[in-house]
Design a protein around this motif. Structure first.
Motif, short mmCIF file in Angstrom:
data_model
loop_
_atom_site.label_atom_id
_atom_site.label_comp_id
_atom_site.label_asym_id
_atom_site.label_seq_id
_atom_site.Cartn_x
_atom_site.Cartn_y
_atom_site.Cartn_z
N ALA A 247 32.29 28.79 50.88
CA ALA A 247 32.48 27.65 49.98
C ALA A 247 32.55 28.15 48.54
O ALA A 247 33.37 27.66 47.74
CB ALA A 247 31.35 26.65 50.16
N GLU A 248 31.72 29.12 48.22
CA GLU A 248 31.73 29.68 46.88
C GLU A 248 33.09 30.32 46.56
O GLU A 248 33.60 30.18 45.45
CB GLU A 248 30.62 30.73 46.71
CG GLU A 248 29.22 30.15 46.73
CD GLU A 248 28.60 30.03 48.12
OE1 GLU A 248 27.39 29.78 48.18
OE2 GLU A 248 29.30 30.18 49.14
N ASP A 249 33.67 31.02 47.54
CA ASP A 249 35.00 31.63 47.35
C ASP A 249 36.03 30.57 47.00
O ASP A 249 36.84 30.75 46.09
CB ASP A 249 35.46 32.37 48.61
CG ASP A 249 34.71 33.64 48.91
OD1 ASP A 249 33.98 34.14 48.03
OD2 ASP A 249 34.85 34.14 50.04
N HIS B 181 24.57 26.21 48.29
CA HIS B 181 23.75 27.01 49.21
C HIS B 181 23.24 26.17 50.38
O HIS B 181 23.27 26.60 51.53
CB HIS B 181 22.58 27.64 48.45
CG HIS B 181 21.68 28.45 49.32
ND1 HIS B 181 22.03 29.67 49.81
CD2 HIS B 181 20.44 28.19 49.80
CE1 HIS B 181 21.05 30.14 50.57
NE2 HIS B 181 20.06 29.26 50.57
N VAL B 182 22.80 24.97 50.09
CA VAL B 182 22.23 24.10 51.11
C VAL B 182 23.32 23.42 51.96
O VAL B 182 23.10 23.13 53.13
CB VAL B 182 21.34 23.01 50.44
CG1 VAL B 182 20.87 21.98 51.44
CG2 VAL B 182 20.16 23.66 49.75
N ASN B 183 24.51 23.21 51.38
CA ASN B 183 25.53 22.39 52.04
C ASN B 183 26.86 23.10 52.28
O ASN B 183 27.86 22.43 52.53
CB ASN B 183 25.80 21.15 51.17
CG ASN B 183 24.59 20.28 51.03
OD1 ASN B 183 24.11 19.72 52.00
ND2 ASN B 183 24.09 20.18 49.82
N ARG B 184 26.88 24.42 52.23
CA ARG B 184 28.18 25.12 52.26
C ARG B 184 29.03 24.78 53.48
O ARG B 184 30.22 24.52 53.35
CB ARG B 184 28.01 26.62 52.10
CG ARG B 184 27.34 27.34 53.24
CD ARG B 184 27.34 28.86 53.10
NE ARG B 184 27.11 29.34 51.77
CZ ARG B 184 25.94 29.71 51.27
NH1 ARG B 184 24.88 29.64 52.03
NH2 ARG B 184 25.84 30.14 50.04
N LEU B 185 28.44 24.74 54.66
CA LEU B 185 29.23 24.42 55.86
C LEU B 185 29.71 22.98 55.85
O LEU B 185 30.82 22.68 56.27
CB LEU B 185 28.43 24.71 57.12
CG LEU B 185 28.09 26.18 57.37
CD1 LEU B 185 27.25 26.31 58.62
CD2 LEU B 185 29.35 27.02 57.47
N HIS B 186 28.88 22.09 55.35
CA HIS B 186 29.23 20.68 55.27
C HIS B 186 30.38 20.47 54.28
O HIS B 186 31.30 19.70 54.55
CB HIS B 186 28.02 19.84 54.86
CG HIS B 186 26.86 20.00 55.78
ND1 HIS B 186 26.76 19.31 56.96
CD2 HIS B 186 25.77 20.80 55.71
CE1 HIS B 186 25.64 19.65 57.57
NE2 HIS B 186 25.03 20.56 56.84
N ILE B 187 30.32 21.16 53.16
CA ILE B 187 31.37 21.07 52.15
C ILE B 187 32.69 21.57 52.72
O ILE B 187 33.73 20.91 52.58
CB ILE B 187 31.00 21.86 50.87
CG1 ILE B 187 29.81 21.17 50.17
CG2 ILE B 187 32.20 21.97 49.93
CD1 ILE B 187 29.16 22.02 49.09
N PHE C 78 35.97 19.33 53.35
CA PHE C 78 37.22 19.77 52.74
C PHE C 78 38.32 19.84 53.80
O PHE C 78 39.42 19.32 53.62
CB PHE C 78 37.01 21.13 52.06
CG PHE C 78 38.22 21.72 51.40
CD1 PHE C 78 39.05 20.98 50.59
CD2 PHE C 78 38.49 23.07 51.55
CE1 PHE C 78 40.15 21.55 49.96
CE2 PHE C 78 39.58 23.66 50.94
CZ PHE C 78 40.42 22.90 50.14
N HIS C 79 38.01 20.44 54.92
CA HIS C 79 38.95 20.52 56.04
C HIS C 79 39.36 19.12 56.51
O HIS C 79 40.55 18.86 56.75
CB HIS C 79 38.31 21.31 57.19
CG HIS C 79 39.15 21.38 58.41
ND1 HIS C 79 39.01 20.52 59.46
CD2 HIS C 79 40.18 22.21 58.74
CE1 HIS C 79 39.90 20.80 60.39
NE2 HIS C 79 40.62 21.83 59.98
N ARG D 51 36.21 16.83 45.58
CA ARG D 51 35.73 15.60 46.23
C ARG D 51 34.72 15.92 47.33
O ARG D 51 33.67 15.28 47.43
CB ARG D 51 36.92 14.82 46.78
CG ARG D 51 36.58 13.50 47.37
CD ARG D 51 37.85 12.77 47.74
NE ARG D 51 37.58 11.76 48.73
CZ ARG D 51 38.49 11.25 49.54
NH1 ARG D 51 39.73 11.64 49.46
NH2 ARG D 51 38.15 10.34 50.41
N ALA D 52 35.02 16.93 48.15
CA ALA D 52 34.11 17.34 49.22
C ALA D 52 32.79 17.83 48.63
O ALA D 52 31.71 17.48 49.13
CB ALA D 52 34.75 18.44 50.07
#
Length: 105
Positions: free
Chosen positions: A13-15, A30-36, A40-41, A68-69
């Protein structure tokens, strides 16, 4: 490199946020990277039919959808947003019946 090739090289997500030069709070990511990334997907899938071919316009839409994500998780949390099925499962009434004859010791 084409836009699609550049996107393939991004992993976290940072990338993605850095690639699109979006400001973000590291602790939120850090807490939500997979959710973000999943959100987004999901947003990209919904916009796929209306996605322009023109690369600058496409980049702008990707950037907007990523922001938005990210904002979804700045203003809310993973449990409320229910991006993944596991969070939605808690809302469903799930009962299972196991008869005594099915239990073997």
């Amino acid at each position: 490199m084409s836009f699609e090739e550049e996107m393939e090289d991004l992993e976290s997500a940072e990338d993605f946020l850095q690639y699109f030069q979006l400001d973000y709070v590291p602790s939120v990511v850090h807490v939500n990277r997979l959710h973000i990334l999943q959100r987004f997907h999901d947003y990209l899938q919904k916009a796929a039919d209306e996605m322009p071919e023109h690369e600058p316009a496409k980049r702008a839409i990707y950037s907007k959808l990523l922001m938005r994500a990210y904002q979804d998780f700045v203003e809310s949390d993973a449990q409320t947003e229910k991006v993944f099925k596991v969070f939605a499962m808690g809302e469903l009434s799930q009962t299972a019946f196991v008869s005594l004859s099915d239990i073997k010791t």
